[in-house]
Design an enzyme around this catalytic site. Structure first.
Site, PDB file in Angstrom:
ATOM      1  N   GLU A   1      37.814   8.368 -53.279  1.00 26.21           N
ATOM      2  CA  GLU A   1      36.908   8.588 -52.158  1.00 26.21           C
ATOM      3  C   GLU A   1      36.531   7.261 -51.513  1.00 26.21           C
ATOM      4  O   GLU A   1      36.086   6.334 -52.187  1.00 26.21           O
ATOM      5  CB  GLU A   1      35.648   9.323 -52.638  1.00 26.21           C
TER       6      GLU A   1
ATOM      7  N   ARG B   1      34.477   6.152 -55.630  1.00 16.15           N
ATOM      8  CA  ARG B   1      34.563   6.956 -56.853  1.00 16.15           C
ATOM      9  C   ARG B   1      35.874   7.731 -56.868  1.00 16.15           C
ATOM     10  O   ARG B   1      36.566   7.847 -55.855  1.00 16.15           O
ATOM     11  CB  ARG B   1      33.391   7.925 -56.958  1.00 16.15           C
TER      12      ARG B   1
ATOM     13  N   ARG C   1      16.315   8.471 -55.356  1.00 15.31           N
ATOM     14  CA  ARG C   1      17.104   9.580 -55.884  1.00 15.31           C
ATOM     15  C   ARG C   1      17.892   9.174 -57.128  1.00 15.31           C
ATOM     16  O   ARG C   1      18.521  10.014 -57.750  1.00 15.31           O
ATOM     17  CB  ARG C   1      18.068  10.090 -54.813  1.00 15.31           C
TER      18      ARG C   1
ATOM     19  N   ARG D   1      27.414   8.085 -42.189  1.00 11.29           N
ATOM     20  CA  ARG D   1      28.578   7.669 -42.948  1.00 11.29           C
ATOM     21  C   ARG D   1      29.415   8.912 -43.217  1.00 11.29           C
ATOM     22  O   ARG D   1      28.893  10.018 -43.365  1.00 11.29           O
ATOM     23  CB  ARG D   1      28.171   7.024 -44.276  1.00 11.29           C
TER      24      ARG D   1
ATOM     25  N   ARG E   1      16.406   6.023 -67.021  1.00 11.46           N
ATOM     26  CA  ARG E   1      15.849   6.734 -68.174  1.00 11.46           C
ATOM     27  C   ARG E   1      15.874   5.841 -69.411  1.00 11.46           C
ATOM     28  O   ARG E   1      16.806   5.059 -69.614  1.00 11.46           O
ATOM     29  CB  ARG E   1      16.648   8.008 -68.453  1.00 11.46           C
TER      30      ARG E   1
ATOM     31  N   ASP F   1      20.154  18.195 -49.852  1.00  9.49           N
ATOM     32  CA  ASP F   1      21.122  18.779 -50.763  1.00  9.49           C
ATOM     33  C   ASP F   1      21.139  20.295 -50.576  1.00  9.49           C
ATOM     34  O   ASP F   1      20.374  20.853 -49.782  1.00  9.49           O
ATOM     35  CB  ASP F   1      20.841  18.378 -52.213  1.00  9.49           C
TER      36      ASP F   1
ATOM     37  N   TYR G   1      18.735  13.793 -44.866  1.00  5.04           N
ATOM     38  CA  TYR G   1      19.506  13.972 -46.088  1.00  5.04           C
ATOM     39  C   TYR G   1      18.981  15.212 -46.794  1.00  5.04           C
ATOM     40  O   TYR G   1      17.798  15.304 -47.138  1.00  5.04           O
ATOM     41  CB  TYR G   1      19.386  12.764 -47.022  1.00  5.04           C
TER      42      TYR G   1
END
Length: 369
Positions: free
Chosen positions: A302, A281, A174, A251, A178, A352, A350
């Site tokens: 976090e 983060r 994921r 988690r 680039r 989204d 998982y």
């Protein structure tokens, strides 16, 4: 005669099912949620002091290439055009993330073209890894040890609470790499955040005379479902079965909220890659808005930790023991008549928001009783 439907969970999975079934005019629908609000982990609310829209359970940026999903969700509220451009703090310097040409040039102190950078990373990566057996091998085979240790290793260990060697390789797929200056984290055709928040979107989805929403109502094995013709369950699988085969590994995250005047970090999200920084983060929520000219600001540190019984599960770990327990739970699910398990918790995957909504649309489309 109208059929009675119970939906457990007022997040996107439950809300889509409820909204779609309400259009058929065949059902009386009750949606329950253990929390005192709707929206699940996507819940948003306006902070009364600053008027900033806050994502109470961490940032959620809607992103998809699925035009059908994008058009569907926008019928319930207007989205802004927010693009997630994450930065990462590594060894005291700030870099563009995900790893792109800017990151590579800055990290190695060079000025390479795309083809030159491709050649450099090809030399750095571990070519002996043909088929990665775990997360770490996947990373070393993709980008090599230098970039892995600077940007991936520490963050991952903090996020998942274990050595990356113990995690499946699929998790890293994921995270893109680039060889251009594209710093759009998702790189999807359609992206944004609801201008009035996700909870308003879900409130609009549930606004129908055949839908009754009851919050602060937990579901457990003693809950009486005898008056319902079908139950859609979006809660945790292991909780539904009273953890008879053990607790599945998740988690969870916790947050430390802080406030100050002006602008704290100049960006919506900054990751902290070093192990000696305890949080993963910092997200500063005013930057998710189209205009960020608020006098004050709220930011959240976090922290990631193992999920305990009273914690909200976030990320399914899906380690070896988890998968073995999951198979047992799935066999029990097959024996449950008039029940449909769906969503991230209900299927222990998982997922989204895009996939959650797409799955719920498909299930509701095929549902008949």
């Amino acid at each position: 005669m109208l059929k009675n439907i119970l939906i457990v969970g007022a997040g996107f999975s439950g809300a889509v099912i409820a909204e779609r079934l309400s259009k058929t005019k065949k059902y009386n629908i009750v949606v329950i949620d253990k929390r005192v609000h709707i929206g699940g982990n996507c819940h948003t609310e306006i902070d009364p002091e600053t008027k900033i829209l806050v994502h109470k359970y961490g940032p959620h940026i809607f992103n998809t290439n699925n035009l059908n999903v994008w058009n569907y969700i926008r019928t319930f509220g207007k989205f802004n055009n927010f693009t997630n451009r994450i930065k990462v703090n590594s060894r005291g310097s700030i870099y563009s993330f995900p790893i792109n040409l800017h990151t590579i040039n800055q990290f190695f102190n060079v000025s390479l073209s795309p083809s030159e950078a491709t050649q450099l990373i090809d030399k750095k990566r571990d070519k002996s890894i043909i088929k990665a057996r775990n997360f770490e091998e996947q990373a070393l085979g993709m980008i090599g040890r230098d970039l892995y240790e600077a940007f991936i290793y520490g963050y991952t260990k903090k996020q998942w609470g274990c050595d990356p060697e113990l995690l499946p390789a699929s998790i890293l797929k994921r995270v893109p790499v680039r060889f251009n200056y594209n710093d759009n984290y998702y790189d999807k055709l359609y992206q944004g955040i609801p201008e009035q928040g996700y909870s308003k979107i879900i409130e609009n989805m549930l606004d129908h005379k055949s839908i009754r929403v009851v919050t602060d109502t937990p579901f457990n094995s003693s809950f009486d479902t005898s008056s319902f013709d079908h139950v859609f369950y979006t809660g945790p699988i292991d909780s539904f079965f009273d953890y008879k085969y053990g607790k599945l590994g998740y988690r969870t995250v916790t947050f430390e909220e802080e406030r100050t005047i002006g602008d704290y970090q100049g960006n919506a999200v900054i990751n902290y890659a070093d192990l000696d920084v305890p949080y993963t983060r910092i997200h500063e929520h005013k930057h998710f808005a189209k205009k960020a000219n608020f006098g004050k600001t709220i930011y959240f540190k976090e922290f990631s930790k193992e999920t305990e019984i009273d914690d909200e599960p976030y990320y399914p770990k899906r380690l070896k023991d988890d998968k073995e327990s999951l198979e047992k739970y799935q066999k029990d699910i097959e024996k449950k008549q008039n029940f449909t398990f769906l969503g991230r918790l209900g299927t222990y995957r998982y997922m989204d928001m895009e996939l959650v909504i797409s799955e719920a649309l498909r299930i509701s489309r095929n549902f008949k009783i």
